[in-house]
Scaffold this active site. Sequence first.
Site, PDB file in Angstrom:
ATOM      1  CD  GLU A  63      -6.749  -6.304   3.272  1.00  0.00           C
ATOM      2  OE1 GLU A  63      -6.933  -6.094   2.049  1.00  0.00           O
ATOM      3  OE2 GLU A  63      -6.039  -5.583   3.986  1.00  0.00           O
TER       4      GLU A  63
ATOM      5  CG  ASP B  15      -2.964   4.675   0.775  1.00  0.00           C
ATOM      6  OD1 ASP B  15      -3.064   4.494  -0.458  1.00  0.00           O
ATOM      7  OD2 ASP B  15      -3.781   4.234   1.606  1.00  0.00           O
ATOM      8  CG  HIS B  16       1.027   6.324   4.659  1.00  0.00           C
ATOM      9  ND1 HIS B  16       0.109   7.324   4.940  1.00  0.00           N
ATOM     10  CD2 HIS B  16       0.508   5.176   5.157  1.00  0.00           C
ATOM     11  CE1 HIS B  16      -0.907   6.792   5.606  1.00  0.00           C
ATOM     12  NE2 HIS B  16      -0.700   5.500   5.742  1.00  0.00           N
TER      13      HIS B  16
ATOM     14  CB  THR C   2      -8.938   1.623   7.531  1.00  0.00           C
ATOM     15  OG1 THR C   2      -8.585   2.275   6.317  1.00  0.00           O
ATOM     16  CG2 THR C   2     -10.254   0.910   7.378  1.00  0.00           C
TER      17      THR C   2
ATOM     18  NE  ARG D 270      -9.025   8.387   4.440  1.00  0.00           N
ATOM     19  CZ  ARG D 270      -9.212   7.541   5.452  1.00  0.00           C
ATOM     20  NH1 ARG D 270      -8.446   6.483   5.589  1.00  0.00           N
ATOM     21  NH2 ARG D 270     -10.147   7.755   6.342  1.00  0.00           N
TER      22      ARG D 270
ATOM     23  CD  GLU E 207      -7.103   0.020   1.632  1.00  0.00           C
ATOM     24  OE1 GLU E 207      -7.462   0.943   2.370  1.00  0.00           O
ATOM     25  OE2 GLU E 207      -6.044  -0.574   1.735  1.00  0.00           O
TER      26      GLU E 207
ATOM     27  CG  HIS F 295      -8.018   4.105   1.163  1.00  0.00           C
ATOM     28  ND1 HIS F 295      -8.154   3.970   2.523  1.00  0.00           N
ATOM     29  CD2 HIS F 295      -9.259   4.420   0.715  1.00  0.00           C
ATOM     30  CE1 HIS F 295      -9.404   4.185   2.881  1.00  0.00           C
ATOM     31  NE2 HIS F 295     -10.104   4.473   1.797  1.00  0.00           N
TER      32      HIS F 295
ATOM     33  NE  ARG G 103      -7.237  11.258   5.644  1.00  0.00           N
ATOM     34  CZ  ARG G 103      -7.631  10.707   6.790  1.00  0.00           C
ATOM     35  NH1 ARG G 103      -6.786   9.954   7.477  1.00  0.00           N
ATOM     36  NH2 ARG G 103      -8.841  10.905   7.261  1.00  0.00           N
ATOM     37  CG  HIS G 104      -3.318   9.075   1.525  1.00  0.00           C
ATOM     38  ND1 HIS G 104      -4.214   8.388   0.743  1.00  0.00           N
ATOM     39  CD2 HIS G 104      -3.478   8.623   2.794  1.00  0.00           C
ATOM     40  CE1 HIS G 104      -4.882   7.537   1.506  1.00  0.00           C
ATOM     41  NE2 HIS G 104      -4.479   7.664   2.753  1.00  0.00           N
TER      42      HIS G 104
ATOM     43  CG  ASN H 191      -1.794   1.184   1.326  1.00  0.00           C
ATOM     44  OD1 ASN H 191      -1.360   2.294   1.057  1.00  0.00           O
ATOM     45  ND2 ASN H 191      -3.039   0.984   1.730  1.00  0.00           N
TER      46      ASN H 191
ATOM     47  N   GLY I  59       1.329  -1.427   4.287  1.00  0.00           N
ATOM     48  CA  GLY I  59       1.625  -0.093   3.781  1.00  0.00           C
ATOM     49  C   GLY I  59       2.574   0.706   4.645  1.00  0.00           C
TER      50      GLY I  59
ATOM     51  CG  HIS J 105      -5.045  -1.731   9.359  1.00  0.00           C
ATOM     52  ND1 HIS J 105      -4.646  -1.062  10.469  1.00  0.00           N
ATOM     53  CD2 HIS J 105      -5.535  -0.794   8.518  1.00  0.00           C
ATOM     54  CE1 HIS J 105      -4.909   0.224  10.320  1.00  0.00           C
ATOM     55  NE2 HIS J 105      -5.442   0.416   9.135  1.00  0.00           N
ATOM     56  N   GLY J 106      -1.577  -2.652   9.979  1.00  0.00           N
ATOM     57  CA  GLY J 106      -0.698  -2.552  11.144  1.00  0.00           C
ATOM     58  C   GLY J 106       0.451  -3.545  11.166  1.00  0.00           C
TER      59      GLY J 106
HETATM   60  N1  PXP Z   1      -5.534  -3.188   4.240  1.00  0.00           N
HETATM   61  C1  PXP Z   1      -6.511  -2.265   4.365  1.00  0.00           C
HETATM   62  C2  PXP Z   1      -7.900  -2.668   4.011  1.00  0.00           C
HETATM   63  C3  PXP Z   1      -6.231  -0.960   4.799  1.00  0.00           C
HETATM   64  O1  PXP Z   1      -7.226  -0.066   4.940  1.00  0.00           O
HETATM   65  C4  PXP Z   1      -4.892  -0.603   5.047  1.00  0.00           C
HETATM   66  C5  PXP Z   1      -4.564   0.812   5.415  1.00  0.00           C
HETATM   67  O2  PXP Z   1      -4.809   1.648   4.340  1.00  0.00           O
HETATM   68  C6  PXP Z   1      -3.905  -1.592   4.895  1.00  0.00           C
HETATM   69  C7  PXP Z   1      -4.255  -2.876   4.515  1.00  0.00           C
HETATM   70  C8  PXP Z   1      -2.473  -1.299   5.164  1.00  0.00           C
HETATM   71  O3  PXP Z   1      -2.323  -0.997   6.517  1.00  0.00           O
HETATM   72  P1  PXP Z   1      -0.941  -0.456   7.052  1.00  0.00           P
HETATM   73  O4  PXP Z   1      -0.691   0.836   6.350  1.00  0.00           O
HETATM   74  O5  PXP Z   1      -1.164  -0.310   8.518  1.00  0.00           O
HETATM   75  O6  PXP Z   1       0.089  -1.492   6.709  1.00  0.00           O
END
Ligand code: PXP
Length: 247
Positions: free
Chosen positions: A156, A14-15, A106, A50, A75, A48, A54-55, A12, A215, A193-194
């Site tokens: 997921e 996004d950042h 999220t 959004r 996403e 993603h 924002r990104h 991911n 991500g 996530h995380g």
């Molecule tokens: N999966 C989903 C559905 C998410 O919303 C996110 C965050 O955008 C991620 C994975 C990636 O999460 P992280 O950035 O914490 O690795």
Amino acid sequence: MMPPKRLKLGVNIDHVATVRQARGTDYPSPLEAADGCARAGADNITAHLREDRRHIGDADVYALKAWGKLPLNLEMAIAPEIVRIALDLRPPEACLVPERREELTTEGGLDVKTHRAALGDTIPALQEAGIRVSLFVEPDPVQLDTAAELGVPCVELHTGTYCRVPAAEQEHKRLIEAARHAHALGLQVNAGHGIHLDNIGGILHIPHLDTLNIGHSIVARAILVGMETAVREMLERLRAYGEGQAS
Ligand code: PXP
């Protein structure tokens, strides 16, 4: 015996766009980051779009789709404006997520039971446009049953709660049981996530995983060592998947 399936990595990015948006510059480029992911051997790119942009912005997702070296997993919330863009963009995959403007990221899975009616309209529209739809859900059998009833091929599992407190055995157990349940329902099981290099050990004990979407930790690491190295480090950890795992 069948050799264990290789666990795939979706990155991911996004950042990368978060850093760009912090100054309103045109760098760093999410596309260059995606190129680094491809060179390192990642399996897909997640972005993603959004509602508050924002990104990642509209131009980013069109550029990523046109770039095409790795499949784009979009996403998205089931907001009408975003659904319209998805139907025009036609990414190979879309993962439906909940979204709140005031959240930092999220915060949990999409409550597919509560949003069943809206999903019942959106999912077929996306699927008819050739998009493979996944639902980001809590590791909860009721959510998984509803996802299967809604006719998606993939879920997921939200790993954020476990990743914040990896010592929480109950949440780990919930993820393992949810993966078994989803697999028994015939769903492809992704998770995300995380996840970072220090908590991925427990994630690798979840059975039936196809893809991990990661991500923030990869992009954060990439600031120090570069995108290719950050993705390679994570892929190296994924290679242990299947060894001594619950089934
Ligand atoms: N999966 C989903 C559905 C998410 O919303 C996110 C965050 O955008 C991620 C994975 C990636 O999460 P992280 O950035 O914490 O690795």
